[in-house]
Motif scaffolding. Structure first.
Motif, PDB file in Angstrom:
ATOM      1  N   PHE A 174       0.829  -1.207   0.000  1.00 50.51           N
ATOM      2  CA  PHE A 174       0.000   0.000   0.000  1.00 50.51           C
ATOM      3  C   PHE A 174       0.869   1.266   0.000  1.00 50.51           C
ATOM      4  N   LEU A 175       1.827   1.319   0.930  1.00 55.63           N
ATOM      5  CA  LEU A 175       2.630   2.535   1.067  1.00 55.63           C
ATOM      6  C   LEU A 175       3.615   2.695  -0.078  1.00 55.63           C
ATOM      7  N   GLY A 176       4.117   1.587  -0.617  1.00 54.98           N
ATOM      8  CA  GLY A 176       5.010   1.676  -1.773  1.00 54.98           C
ATOM      9  C   GLY A 176       4.306   2.251  -2.986  1.00 54.98           C
ATOM     10  N   VAL A 177       3.117   1.745  -3.283  1.00 50.44           N
ATOM     11  CA  VAL A 177       2.370   2.265  -4.430  1.00 50.44           C
ATOM     12  C   VAL A 177       1.918   3.699  -4.160  1.00 50.44           C
ATOM     13  N   ALA A 178       1.576   4.007  -2.906  1.00 48.38           N
ATOM     14  CA  ALA A 178       1.178   5.374  -2.565  1.00 48.38           C
ATOM     15  C   ALA A 178       2.310   6.357  -2.844  1.00 48.38           C
ATOM     16  N   ALA A 179       3.539   5.984  -2.480  1.00 44.17           N
ATOM     17  CA  ALA A 179       4.683   6.864  -2.722  1.00 44.17           C
ATOM     18  C   ALA A 179       4.926   7.045  -4.220  1.00 44.17           C
ATOM     19  N   VAL A 180       4.821   5.960  -4.977  1.00 45.40           N
ATOM     20  CA  VAL A 180       4.979   6.063  -6.437  1.00 45.40           C
ATOM     21  C   VAL A 180       3.863   6.911  -7.024  1.00 45.40           C
ATOM     22  N   ASN A 181       2.641   6.719  -6.526  1.00 43.74           N
ATOM     23  CA  ASN A 181       1.502   7.487  -7.013  1.00 43.74           C
ATOM     24  C   ASN A 181       1.686   8.981  -6.743  1.00 43.74           C
ATOM     25  N   LEU A 182       2.225   9.310  -5.563  1.00 41.83           N
ATOM     26  CA  LEU A 182       2.482  10.711  -5.246  1.00 41.83           C
ATOM     27  C   LEU A 182       3.491  11.297  -6.235  1.00 41.83           C
ATOM     28  N   ALA A 183       4.558  10.537  -6.520  1.00 40.58           N
ATOM     29  CA  ALA A 183       5.567  11.018  -7.465  1.00 40.58           C
ATOM     30  C   ALA A 183       4.969  11.235  -8.852  1.00 40.58           C
ATOM     31  N   VAL A 184       4.159  10.280  -9.306  1.00 41.66           N
ATOM     32  CA  VAL A 184       3.592  10.362 -10.652  1.00 41.66           C
ATOM     33  C   VAL A 184       2.560  11.476 -10.757  1.00 41.66           C
ATOM     34  N   LEU A 185       1.608  11.533  -9.797  1.00 38.99           N
ATOM     35  CA  LEU A 185       0.588  12.569  -9.862  1.00 38.99           C
ATOM     36  C   LEU A 185       1.183  13.949  -9.640  1.00 38.99           C
ATOM     37  N   GLY A 186       2.268  14.013  -8.867  1.00 40.63           N
ATOM     38  CA  GLY A 186       2.934  15.280  -8.649  1.00 40.63           C
ATOM     39  C   GLY A 186       3.667  15.796  -9.869  1.00 40.63           C
ATOM     40  N   THR A 187       3.918  14.917 -10.842  1.00 38.48           N
ATOM     41  CA  THR A 187       4.573  15.351 -12.075  1.00 38.48           C
ATOM     42  C   THR A 187       3.586  15.438 -13.244  1.00 38.48           C
ATOM     43  N   VAL A 188       2.757  14.411 -13.398  1.00 37.19           N
ATOM     44  CA  VAL A 188       1.822  14.399 -14.534  1.00 37.19           C
ATOM     45  C   VAL A 188       0.857  15.584 -14.464  1.00 37.19           C
ATOM     46  N   SER A 189       0.400  15.923 -13.265  1.00 38.35           N
ATOM     47  CA  SER A 189      -0.557  17.019 -13.116  1.00 38.35           C
ATOM     48  C   SER A 189       0.010  18.354 -13.596  1.00 38.35           C
ATOM     49  N   TRP A 190       1.335  18.473 -13.538  1.00 38.86           N
ATOM     50  CA  TRP A 190       1.969  19.744 -13.890  1.00 38.86           C
ATOM     51  C   TRP A 190       2.812  19.654 -15.156  1.00 38.86           C
ATOM     52  N   LEU A 191       2.791  18.496 -15.831  1.00 37.83           N
ATOM     53  CA  LEU A 191       3.613  18.330 -17.028  1.00 37.83           C
ATOM     54  C   LEU A 191       3.283  19.339 -18.123  1.00 37.83           C
ATOM     55  N   PRO A 192       2.001  19.525 -18.487  1.00 39.93           N
ATOM     56  CA  PRO A 192       1.721  20.536 -19.518  1.00 39.93           C
ATOM     57  C   PRO A 192       2.167  21.933 -19.111  1.00 39.93           C
ATOM     58  N   ALA A 193       1.961  22.285 -17.831  1.00 38.97           N
ATOM     59  CA  ALA A 193       2.385  23.610 -17.370  1.00 38.97           C
ATOM     60  C   ALA A 193       3.902  23.742 -17.440  1.00 38.97           C
ATOM     61  N   MET A 194       4.622  22.671 -17.091  1.00 36.49           N
ATOM     62  CA  MET A 194       6.084  22.707 -17.168  1.00 36.49           C
ATOM     63  C   MET A 194       6.555  22.891 -18.602  1.00 36.49           C
ATOM     64  N   LEU A 195       5.891  22.207 -19.538  1.00 40.85           N
ATOM     65  CA  LEU A 195       6.267  22.341 -20.947  1.00 40.85           C
ATOM     66  C   LEU A 195       5.988  23.747 -21.466  1.00 40.85           C
ATOM     67  N   ARG A 196       4.915  24.341 -21.015  1.00 43.24           N
ATOM     68  CA  ARG A 196       4.588  25.711 -21.446  1.00 43.24           C
ATOM     69  C   ARG A 196       5.549  26.721 -20.843  1.00 43.24           C
ATOM     70  N   ARG A 197       5.847  26.565 -19.567  1.00 44.47           N
ATOM     71  CA  ARG A 197       6.678  27.552 -18.880  1.00 44.47           C
ATOM     72  C   ARG A 197       8.169  27.348 -19.155  1.00 44.47           C
ATOM     73  N   GLY A 198       8.608  26.092 -19.185  1.00 44.11           N
ATOM     74  CA  GLY A 198      10.025  25.817 -19.349  1.00 44.11           C
ATOM     75  C   GLY A 198      10.484  25.756 -20.793  1.00 44.11           C
TER      76      GLY A 198
END
Length: 436
Positions: free
Chosen positions: A235-259
């Protein structure tokens, strides 16, 4: 329980795959609409992150366990049909509101509907395949998340391209709306059709003439407590991976636009493409490999996840920081494919090691934990770090470079711990008959 014929089983997986695509389109399309929502509602990145994460996760996680209990008792495809109808209607509602509070409430409704799908799907698939094919079947279903997230960004990009320069547009039945509102409405409509399809899909449990009574909640709780080391490591292993993924995917388009200063539509197309590519490699390729390595045993699957996420930690650190768009894309695919492999492996393991009358409930606990952490905090942790440590400009990319490798490193450690627990159980019971 008699498993359905292979053609029927794969047909059910195909339907669940389509439902998962619809689910992630409705869940993730907000990621491409950040700037339009911010401008119209006059809110910050952190407030947008609450719409992406906390609003969705609040009821998704609260509803997951009681709905999982319900799924263990009822005709599962019909439960899925109801869930799809609810989240689709609430996605359309996201396009009809004009305030932060209204959008927050509508996003909560999307989470309630989606809380049905994963527990039901994991339970149905585990009743339809033997363990040597379970990883591939779970991978095909899980691929819907990557395809759906990718299509969400592509659909959003296409809508933005079609209405470029327009302040508003008029949709039949819905009237005059802003472009970001139109994207929500268009994304929500197909789910109403998919919901109808599930009314005609058989439930393998009912079709076999066997309808086991759902385990009492005390029985489920006892099972989880007796093997807490294994279950909570997963549970906690997948939760940590999920946090990493959602923390990047949610902002990927914004990062591409800004960076990288990409136009919004191009940022959507590129984000969608790398998500789908990483999903194909991870969920299908890794899923099939894990069915073969070590005979598809739980310990072997968990060790595979540990090595995959451990190695991909370097990609998580690198892809947000490189200056080349191509290197960024390659790095993100390598990063995301490891998470996709985990998504196919973890549910398969949990279903292998849970009695049939509590599988949906165990899956619901899993969904509760990983989404409370991943969806509830991933987007906000990244946004908060960006606003605090790297305000302005393309600072979000530096926040991503912290969150992504940190989540993967924690996940890798937990997967190796889970593998140790599973190996002990296998040694005591035999890998072919293990029920811990």
């Amino acid at each position: 329980m008699t498993q359905p014929r292979p053609l029927v089983a794969w047909g059910i997986v195909a339907a669940l795959f389509v439902a998962y695509i619809v689910s992630f389109v409705d869940r993730m399309i907000i990621g491409l609409l950040v700037d339009g929502i911010k401008a119209d509602l006059k809110i910050s990145d952190t407030e947008v992150s609450l719409l992406q994460g906390l609003a969705f996760a609040a009821f998704f996680t609260i509803a997951a366990i009681p709905l999982g209990r319900l799924v263990d008792r009822v005709h599962r495809p019909r439960a899925v049909a109801a869930g799809i109808a609810v989240w689709s209607a609430m996605t359309i509602a996201c396009g009809l509101v004009s305030s932060f509070a209204g959008l927050f409430i509508a996003r909560m409704g999307v989470g309630v509907g989606e809380a049905v799908l994963s527990p039901a799907a994991y339970s149905i698939i585990s009743d339809s395949f033997d363990r040597r094919k379970l990883g591939l079947a779970m991978g095909v279903f899980g691929l819907g998340s990557a395809v759906g997230a990718g299509l969400a960004l592509m659909i959003g990009g296409a809508v933005v391209s079609m209405v470029a320069g327009a302040e508003t547009l008029t949709l039949p039945l819905f009237g005059t709306v802003r472009p970001w509102q139109a994207a929500f409405i268009i994304a929500g409509l197909p789910g109403l059709v998919v919901a109808l399809v599930f009314l005609f899909i058989p439930d393998p449990r009912h079709s076999s003439g066997q309808r086991p009574a759902a385990a009492a909640i005390s029985e489920v709780s006892g099972h989880l407590k007796r093997h807490a080391g294994f279950f909570w490591s997963v549970f906690l292993g997948v939760a940590a991976v999920n946090l990493a993924v959602l923390g990047t995917v949610s902002w990927l388009p914004a990062m591409l636009r800004r960076g990288f200063e990409l136009p919004l539509a191009q940022a959507g197309y590129l984000s969608g493409s790398v998500l789908i590519a990483g999903g194909l490699i991870g969920m299908i390729g890794y899923g099939a490999a894990m069915d073969r390595i070590g005979g598809g045993t739980p310990a072997a699957r968990m060790r595979f996840c540990g090595w995959a996420t451990g190695i991909a930690t370097t990609a998580g650190l690198a892809f947000p920081l490189v200056d080349s768009l191509w290197l960024m894309a390659i790095g993100f695919v390598a990063f995301f494919s490891a998470a996709a492999g985990v998504v196919s492996a973890a549910p398969a393991v949990l279903q292998q090691l849970s009695p049939g009358n509590m599988r949906a409930t165990v899956a619901a606990v899993y969904v509760f934990v990983i989404n409370l952490v991943g969806i509830g905090f991933g987007p906000s942790v990244t946004a908060g770090l960006g606003d605090w440590l790297f305000p302005g400009g393309d600072g979000i990319r530096y926040a991503m470079a912290i969150v992504a490798p940190a989540g993967y490193a924690v996940g890798a450690v937990m997967f190796f711990i889970a593998a140790r627990h599973a190996a002990r159980a296998e040694a005591g019971h035999g890998a072919s008959t293990i029920t811990i």
